[in-house]
Enzyme design. Structure first.
Site, mmCIF file in Angstrom:
data_model
loop_
_atom_site.group_PDB
_atom_site.id
_atom_site.type_symbol
_atom_site.label_atom_id
_atom_site.label_comp_id
_atom_site.label_asym_id
_atom_site.label_seq_id
_atom_site.Cartn_x
_atom_site.Cartn_y
_atom_site.Cartn_z
ATOM 1 N N GLY A 178 22.043 23.657 24.728
ATOM 2 C CA GLY A 178 21.393 23.306 23.461
ATOM 3 C C GLY A 178 21.146 24.495 22.548
ATOM 4 O O GLY A 178 20.513 24.359 21.508
ATOM 5 N N SER A 235 28.129 25.201 25.615
ATOM 6 C CA SER A 235 28.228 24.959 27.050
ATOM 7 C C SER A 235 29.070 23.711 27.313
ATOM 8 O O SER A 235 29.782 23.634 28.319
ATOM 9 C CB SER A 235 26.832 24.804 27.666
ATOM 10 O OG SER A 235 26.104 23.839 26.965
ATOM 11 N N ASP A 244 35.629 25.207 19.389
ATOM 12 C CA ASP A 244 34.955 25.611 20.631
ATOM 13 C C ASP A 244 35.908 25.601 21.825
ATOM 14 O O ASP A 244 35.910 26.518 22.651
ATOM 15 C CB ASP A 244 33.761 24.682 20.908
ATOM 16 C CG ASP A 244 32.757 24.700 19.777
ATOM 17 O OD1 ASP A 244 32.858 25.582 18.903
ATOM 18 O OD2 ASP A 244 31.872 23.827 19.751
ATOM 19 N N GLU A 300 31.871 28.283 9.442
ATOM 20 C CA GLU A 300 31.100 27.213 10.085
ATOM 21 C C GLU A 300 31.372 25.890 9.367
ATOM 22 O O GLU A 300 31.387 25.847 8.128
ATOM 23 C CB GLU A 300 29.605 27.587 10.009
ATOM 24 C CG GLU A 300 28.807 27.160 11.189
ATOM 25 C CD GLU A 300 29.199 27.886 12.489
ATOM 26 O OE1 GLU A 300 30.045 27.341 13.235
ATOM 27 O OE2 GLU A 300 28.652 28.960 12.755
#
Ligand code: GLA
Length: 385
Positions: free
Chosen positions: A120, A125, A170, A33
């Site tokens: 969120g 998304s 992503d 991360e």
């Protein structure tokens, strides 16, 4: 009606023709991360939640776009892209903007899109919209753009038009995702390796805090700056260093006195996290999920204490499960300041753990806990009817 049918039905109602259909998934990240923009390693997977696009090309330059669940619409010309205060159109216009800048020959389109990736919650998304539309335009206008260039284009749409300086993870996993596999990406060389991830007894479970703090994007950009600042300082002692990816734990210790303590903690987290991804992958190769999970737990500690991108709700959810023998690993996932925790949980115990966690969470924060048991799905694809 299943989602893709609803999207198709709405499209047919509006435009009276059968559209092309594309499926673009959300993602989880098992470990790695805040390493992507430091040119390090990440280990994401595409999931079974997705956005569906129903789309047809037009002969003119006009685009008409309808998000199925928002009762809204947006019209624009490919030659006149204006940033929208409504936010959601920017993810689409940003992609069109990149196609135009790269001089690809596109025209307008009619599009209805909708899906079940919660907004969120940290399942990307936004990347699903960007990479999904990029994939659809490439296919619809037969542009022959290779997969990696689509990834970069979708990331640039977010960086330049939406204005979030996200890394490449992503959009990359959105295009390259593969069913029952996680993907280790080297965010510098952009090389990748699939690792099978399908176990009879273990599931990936997301606990959704239900909070998304407004801090997220400003603090995200700030972390990026803190990391470059740290890399610059280390570079003075080690001239070969370009990014934190090039730094070892030993190097950072030697530079500790030259840095502000906050910058030191940010850099230390990133350097350790890169090592953790590689160690966790070795455990995965040996099928040792308990050891894999230990690395996830350490990641959470680092994100919370050193990188400081967690929040009370996320810390609480991790704390609740960390001593359970049925939970192998638990950590906050994604950019931080809200969204979900990702947990490796023994299948037989998911329901009982979910109930306990939901009750305690409600009691503590007066919020209902949403839970998603995810399966690893494929990357963006065209749906042939
Ligand atoms: C967001 C960004 C990614 C990555 C993660 C943190 O999801 O879009 O590029 O930096 O945060 O790992």
């Amino acid at each position: 009606m299943i989602l893709v049918e609803s999207v198709t039905a709405l499209f047919r109602e509006k435009f009276k023709v059968q559209p092309l259909l594309f499926r673009s998934p959300g993602r989880v990240n098992l470990i790695g991360e805040h390493t992507d923009y430091n040119m390090g390693y990440v280990l994401p997977a595409a999931i079974d939640k997705a956005i569906f696009f129903a789309i047809t090309p037009r002969s003119d330059r006009q685009c008409n776009v309808y998000p199925m669940d928002m009762n809204d619409e947006h019209e624009f010309s490919v030659d006149n892209l204006q940033f929208s205060k409504k936010e959601w159109p920017n993810y689409l216009m940003g992609v069109v903007d990149q196609f135009i800048k790269a001089k690809y020959s596109i025209r307008g389109f009619n599009c209805v899109f909708g899906g079940d990736i919660p907004i969120g919650a940290g399942m990307s998304s936004s990347a699903a919209i960007e990479a999904g539309l990029a994939f659809a335009l490439n296919s619809m206008f037969d542009l022959q753009i290779d997969a990696l260039s689509l990834v970069k284009l979708a990331q640039k749409a977010e960086n330049e038009f939406v204005g979030v300086r996200c890394g490449i993870m992503d959009q990359y996993i959105n295009i390259f995702g593969k069913r029952d596999n996680v993907l280790r990406i080297d965010c510098r060389s952009l090389e990748y390796k699939y690792y099978p991830f399908a176990f009879n007894n273990i599931s990936l479970v997301l606990f959704d805090t239900g909070v998304s703090h407004s801090l997220a994007s400003s603090e995200y950009n700030r972390r990026r700056e803190e990391c470059s600042e740290g890399a610059e300082i280390i570079k003075k002692s080690y001239p070969d260093v370009r990014h934190l990816r090039d730094v070892s734990v030993d190097m950072i210790q030697k530079c500790k006195d030259k840095m502000d303590p906050t910058i030191y903690r940010r850099c230390k987290y990133v350097v350790e996290e890169n090592d953790r991804v590689l160690s966790a992958c070795t455990e995965l190769e040996q099928g040792n999920l308990k050891a894999f999970g230990v690395y996830m737990n350490r990641t959470h500690k680092g994100l919370s204490r050193d990188y400081e991108v967690s929040c009370t709700e996320l810390d609480y959810l991790v704390e609740l499960v960390k001593d359970s023998p049925y939970v192998y690993g638990s950590r906050m996932m994604g950019g931080g300041f809200g969204g979900c925790t990702i947990n490796l949980i023994e299948k037989n115990h998911i329901e009982q753990i979910r109930q306990t966690v939901a009750e305690k969470y409600k009691h503590q924060f007066n919020r209902d806990l949403k839970t998603y048991v995810t399966a690893i799905g494929s990357g963006t694809n065209i749906i042939t009817v």
